[in-house]
Design a protein around this motif. Structure first.
Motif, short mmCIF file in Angstrom:
data_model
loop_
_atom_site.label_atom_id
_atom_site.label_comp_id
_atom_site.label_asym_id
_atom_site.label_seq_id
_atom_site.Cartn_x
_atom_site.Cartn_y
_atom_site.Cartn_z
N GLY A 1 -14.76 -2.81 -22.69
CA GLY A 1 -13.68 -2.00 -22.15
C GLY A 1 -13.48 -2.21 -20.66
N ILE A 2 -14.58 -2.31 -19.93
CA ILE A 2 -14.49 -2.54 -18.49
C ILE A 2 -13.90 -3.92 -18.20
CG2 ILE A 2 -15.88 -2.92 -16.41
CD1 ILE A 2 -17.71 -0.63 -17.41
N ARG A 3 -14.31 -4.91 -18.98
CA ARG A 3 -13.78 -6.27 -18.77
C ARG A 3 -12.29 -6.33 -19.07
NH1 ARG A 3 -17.49 -11.24 -19.19
NH2 ARG A 3 -15.41 -12.06 -18.95
N ILE A 4 -11.87 -5.64 -20.13
CA ILE A 4 -10.45 -5.63 -20.48
C ILE A 4 -9.65 -4.89 -19.41
CG2 ILE A 4 -8.77 -4.70 -22.13
CD1 ILE A 4 -10.85 -5.33 -24.33
N ALA A 5 -10.17 -3.74 -18.96
CA ALA A 5 -9.47 -2.97 -17.93
C ALA A 5 -9.41 -3.73 -16.61
CB ALA A 5 -10.16 -1.63 -17.73
N ALA A 6 -10.43 -4.48 -16.27
CA ALA A 6 -10.44 -5.23 -15.02
C ALA A 6 -9.49 -6.42 -15.08
CB ALA A 6 -11.85 -5.72 -14.71
N GLY A 7 -9.24 -6.92 -16.27
CA GLY A 7 -8.35 -8.06 -16.42
C GLY A 7 -6.88 -7.68 -16.40
N LEU A 8 -6.60 -6.41 -16.56
CA LEU A 8 -5.19 -5.99 -16.59
C LEU A 8 -4.62 -5.70 -15.25
CD1 LEU A 8 -5.30 -3.64 -19.70
CD2 LEU A 8 -4.41 -5.94 -19.58
#
Length: 58
Positions: A51-58
């Motif tokens: 979730g953190i990786r996805i949120a950081a990529g957005l």
């Protein structure tokens, strides 16, 4: 003044359990709910990282 420190090679924690016996222990999950909580915690860690990786990529 006398020494008050433990000078032996066996160190103990606050409860007096030797550190040598505490190392490389095994996780004993005797009841089904303990297994569920343990697996859910592991899965939660993985989902948090994703979730953190996805949120950081957005």
């Amino acid at each position: 003044m006398p020494e008050t420190q433990n000078t032996t090679h066996t160190r103990t924690n606050a409860r007096g359990y030797p550190a040598e016996k505490a190392r490389q222990g095994e996780i004993i999950l005797r009841k089904p709910w303990m297994r569920v909580v343990f697996i859910a915690g592991l899965a939660g860690c993985v989902l948090l990282v994703l979730g953190i990786r996805i949120a950081a990529g957005l």
